[in-house]
Design a protein around this motif. Structure first.
Motif, mmCIF file in Angstrom:
data_model
loop_
_atom_site.group_PDB
_atom_site.id
_atom_site.type_symbol
_atom_site.label_atom_id
_atom_site.label_comp_id
_atom_site.label_asym_id
_atom_site.label_seq_id
_atom_site.Cartn_x
_atom_site.Cartn_y
_atom_site.Cartn_z
ATOM 1 N N GLU A 94 -13.490 -0.282 -8.392
ATOM 2 C CA GLU A 94 -12.529 0.433 -9.230
ATOM 3 C C GLU A 94 -12.095 1.742 -8.561
ATOM 4 O OE1 GLU A 94 -9.867 1.426 -12.012
ATOM 5 O OE2 GLU A 94 -10.848 -0.512 -11.769
ATOM 6 N N LYS A 95 -12.990 2.339 -7.795
ATOM 7 C CA LYS A 95 -12.648 3.574 -7.077
ATOM 8 C C LYS A 95 -11.671 3.307 -5.937
ATOM 9 C CE LYS A 95 -17.242 5.327 -8.186
ATOM 10 N NZ LYS A 95 -18.605 5.631 -7.671
ATOM 11 N N LEU A 96 -11.579 2.040 -5.537
ATOM 12 C CA LEU A 96 -10.648 1.651 -4.476
ATOM 13 C C LEU A 96 -9.385 1.015 -5.026
ATOM 14 C CD1 LEU A 96 -13.137 0.012 -1.912
ATOM 15 C CD2 LEU A 96 -12.462 2.415 -2.108
ATOM 16 N N ASN A 97 -9.208 1.055 -6.333
ATOM 17 C CA ASN A 97 -8.049 0.447 -6.992
ATOM 18 C C ASN A 97 -6.758 0.832 -6.273
ATOM 19 O OD1 ASN A 97 -5.851 -0.047 -8.850
ATOM 20 N ND2 ASN A 97 -7.393 -0.265 -10.448
ATOM 21 N N PRO A 98 -5.933 -0.163 -5.906
ATOM 22 C CA PRO A 98 -4.682 0.128 -5.190
ATOM 23 C C PRO A 98 -3.738 1.065 -5.935
ATOM 24 C CG PRO A 98 -5.211 -2.197 -5.026
ATOM 25 C CD PRO A 98 -6.173 -1.613 -6.011
ATOM 26 N N LYS B 9 -4.688 3.773 -7.331
ATOM 27 C CA LYS B 9 -5.220 5.133 -7.219
ATOM 28 C C LYS B 9 -5.020 5.676 -5.810
ATOM 29 C CE LYS B 9 -8.844 4.518 -10.722
ATOM 30 N NZ LYS B 9 -10.302 4.599 -10.992
ATOM 31 N N ASP B 10 -5.074 7.015 -5.713
ATOM 32 C CA ASP B 10 -4.986 7.653 -4.403
ATOM 33 C C ASP B 10 -6.223 7.302 -3.583
ATOM 34 O OD1 ASP B 10 -2.589 8.838 -5.062
ATOM 35 O OD2 ASP B 10 -3.526 10.706 -5.759
ATOM 36 N N LEU B 11 -6.047 7.255 -2.287
ATOM 37 C CA LEU B 11 -7.159 6.932 -1.398
ATOM 38 C C LEU B 11 -8.147 8.092 -1.346
ATOM 39 C CD1 LEU B 11 -7.709 4.410 0.327
ATOM 40 C CD2 LEU B 11 -6.820 5.660 2.289
ATOM 41 N N LEU B 12 -9.424 7.763 -1.336
ATOM 42 C CA LEU B 12 -10.476 8.781 -1.269
ATOM 43 C C LEU B 12 -10.504 9.433 0.106
ATOM 44 C CD1 LEU B 12 -13.303 6.652 -2.962
ATOM 45 C CD2 LEU B 12 -12.016 8.501 -4.039
ATOM 46 N N PRO C 148 0.070 2.273 9.113
ATOM 47 C CA PRO C 148 1.098 1.721 8.217
ATOM 48 C C PRO C 148 0.579 0.563 7.363
ATOM 49 C CG PRO C 148 1.965 2.023 10.435
ATOM 50 C CD PRO C 148 0.496 2.244 10.527
ATOM 51 N N HIS C 149 -0.459 -0.137 7.861
ATOM 52 C CA HIS C 149 -0.961 -1.291 7.123
ATOM 53 C C HIS C 149 -2.116 -0.936 6.184
ATOM 54 C CE1 HIS C 149 -3.368 -1.161 10.902
ATOM 55 N NE2 HIS C 149 -4.366 -1.469 10.086
ATOM 56 N N ILE C 150 -2.239 0.327 5.786
ATOM 57 C CA ILE C 150 -3.365 0.754 4.959
ATOM 58 C C ILE C 150 -3.398 0.013 3.610
ATOM 59 C CG2 ILE C 150 -2.029 2.737 4.157
ATOM 60 C CD1 ILE C 150 -5.870 2.426 4.393
ATOM 61 N N ALA C 151 -2.232 -0.211 3.000
ATOM 62 C CA ALA C 151 -2.196 -0.900 1.705
ATOM 63 C C ALA C 151 -2.691 -2.333 1.846
ATOM 64 C CB ALA C 151 -0.784 -0.880 1.129
ATOM 65 N N ALA C 152 -2.232 -3.022 2.891
ATOM 66 C CA ALA C 152 -2.675 -4.396 3.122
ATOM 67 C C ALA C 152 -4.168 -4.429 3.421
ATOM 68 C CB ALA C 152 -1.889 -5.011 4.277
ATOM 69 N N ALA C 153 -4.661 -3.434 4.173
ATOM 70 C CA ALA C 153 -6.086 -3.382 4.511
ATOM 71 C C ALA C 153 -6.939 -3.150 3.278
ATOM 72 C CB ALA C 153 -6.329 -2.282 5.539
ATOM 73 N N ARG C 154 -6.433 -2.353 2.337
ATOM 74 C CA ARG C 154 -7.178 -2.122 1.093
ATOM 75 C C ARG C 154 -7.297 -3.418 0.300
ATOM 76 N NH1 ARG C 154 -6.555 2.788 -3.200
ATOM 77 N NH2 ARG C 154 -4.864 3.396 -1.788
ATOM 78 N N TYR C 155 -6.193 -4.138 0.176
ATOM 79 C CA TYR C 155 -6.246 -5.437 -0.514
ATOM 80 C C TYR C 155 -7.174 -6.405 0.214
ATOM 81 C CZ TYR C 155 -2.572 -4.752 -4.020
ATOM 82 O OH TYR C 155 -1.858 -4.344 -5.115
ATOM 83 N N LEU C 156 -7.140 -6.394 1.545
ATOM 84 C CA LEU C 156 -7.986 -7.290 2.330
ATOM 85 C C LEU C 156 -9.452 -7.082 1.987
ATOM 86 C CD1 LEU C 156 -8.255 -9.331 4.745
ATOM 87 C CD2 LEU C 156 -8.517 -7.319 6.209
#
Length: 408
Positions: A155-159, A161-164, A108-116
């Motif tokens: 840029e490929k990890l841009n929030p 965009k869809d996750l790779l 559930p915390h994937i969005a926060a982890a991406r920003y982290l």
């Protein structure tokens, strides 16, 4: 405001000053390491950049979706300039693990982890902004390929965009970490160069297209006199649309004339349970019962702290026995001090070794001198930008000079 800054009263004081238009043009965030000073500074920059009208929630809230807050959360706002020495590698490694684990488990915390992870990387790359390094053609030619490669991967990890897919995500994260390592080990300074203050001064006086500019300088106590004087000139006549944020873990080492021109917000040492909550909420990882934030991050060092301290102890007692110890061998045993934390742990190990055993008046006097030598070694690297090898060579000579007193 400041939802991400846990257990620090400074956030309430800052919020009150913002809401009542009392925030000065220059502030100092002072407190222990890992107490959230940079988190606070970056959040303050985001809050001041926020363009929300307050109708759809509190202005400056972390979940604000205004364009300015989106850029600020990714640390890509052009009105933000960040300088000063910092050890970024361990936080980047910890953030990568958190991000990849969240992605693999669809947490559930994937969005926060991406920003982290993105923010941990940009805490490093922001220090290599062309604004600060232009005209240094020799270094720029080596830095630019690294920062551009990191930017392309981020840029490929841009929030937005869809996750790779997992394999591709792992590959991108590994590439980012490798280039960050090259950038930090190859070009991170121990003390802020005076040329960067002068270039930042020119940037500060350019009119902002929108919003307030924010210039953050970390570890303001680790500046040479020439740098302090250059900074003082800007603080004496600061641009109206600019906020200076200085941070320090040693307020007493900050130039008094600089202190007189900033308002200090004090950060406290969090309790162990509070630090455990920070680790859990930020990194979503388990921790040892005695872990602080600092020791938790040390789990990502290439060598364990215990091994480094053992190397330091062996080094010290060999010198006290009159044996020859080669600095190159010490450096190799400590992974060439590829992370600054290794150097700090090594020096701590020397102090612990010197204070062990039975005490005598002669040994106590020698121990005091040793502590001064170790402090000088630390300053040689952190203030005077001396190499680890040169600093340890000098320390070796200094320690050898007190072996008779220590053994008396």
């Amino acid at each position: 405001m400041f939802e991400n800054l846990l257990y620090q009263n400074a956030s309430s004081l800052l919020k009150d000053d913002i809401l009542n238009s009392r925030l000065p043009g220059a502030i100092l965030l002072s407190g222990p390491e890992a107490s959230g000073k940079l988190t606070c500074a970056l959040e303050l920059a985001r809050i001041l950049a926020c363009t929300a009208d307050g109708q759809n929630g509190e202005r400056g809230a972390w979940n604000c979706t205004c364009p300015a807050c989106k850029k600020s959360k990714e640390l890509s706002d052009q009105n933000l300039l960040l300088a000063g020495p910092r050890d970024c590698a361990l936080e980047i490694l910890a953030a990568r693990r958190t991000f990849l684990q969240a992605a693999y488990n669809n947490s559930p915390h994937i969005a926060a982890a991406r920003y982290l992870f993105i923010r941990s990387v940009r805490k490093l790359t922001l220090r290599f902004s062309p604004v600060l390094w232009e005209d240094d053609d020799k270094k720029v030619s080596k830095i630019s390929p690294l920062t551009l490669a990191i930017a392309d991967d981020l840029e490929k990890l841009n929030p937005e965009k869809d996750l790779l897919e997992n394999d591709e995500l792992q590959k991108i994260c590994d590439s980012i970490v490798e280039n960050c390592k090259k950038l930090e080990t190859g070009f991170m300074y121990s003390s802020l160069p005076v040329s960067q203050i002068r270039k930042a001064s020119a940037w500060a006086r350019l009119k902002s297209v929108s919003g307030k500019k924010v210039f953050i300088i970390e570890n303001a106590d680790r500046m040479l006199e020439s740098v302090r004087n250059a900074l003082l000139k800007i603080l004496e006549e600061p641009p109206e649309d600019l906020l200076f944020i200085l941070t320090t873990s040693n307020r007493g080492a900050v130039m008094p004339t600089i202190l007189s021109r900033v308002r200090t917000y004090t950060f406290s040492q969090r309790t162990l349970p509070q630090q455990h909550e920070v680790i859990s909420r930020v990194f979503h990882e388990s921790h040892k019962d005695d872990d602080t934030i600092e020791t938790f991050l040390q789990n990502y060092l290439p060598l364990s702290p215990d091994k480094i301290k053992q190397t330091a102890s062996d080094y010290f007692f060999k010198l006290m026995d009159g044996q020859i110890v080669l600095p190159d061998a010490i450096s190799k045993s400590c992974a060439d001090f590829e992370n600054h934390a290794l150097f700090k742990i090594f020096l701590t190990g020397i102090l612990e070794a010197a204070s062990s055993g039975e005490k005598s008046p002669s040994k106590a006097e020698a121990a005091f001198k040793i502590s001064e030598f170790v402090r000088g070694c630390y300053n040689d690297v952190n203030i005077y930008n001396q190499s680890y090898k040169a600093a340890i060579e000098k320390l070796t000579r200094d320690l050898s000079s007190v072996k008779k007193e220590y053994n008396a």
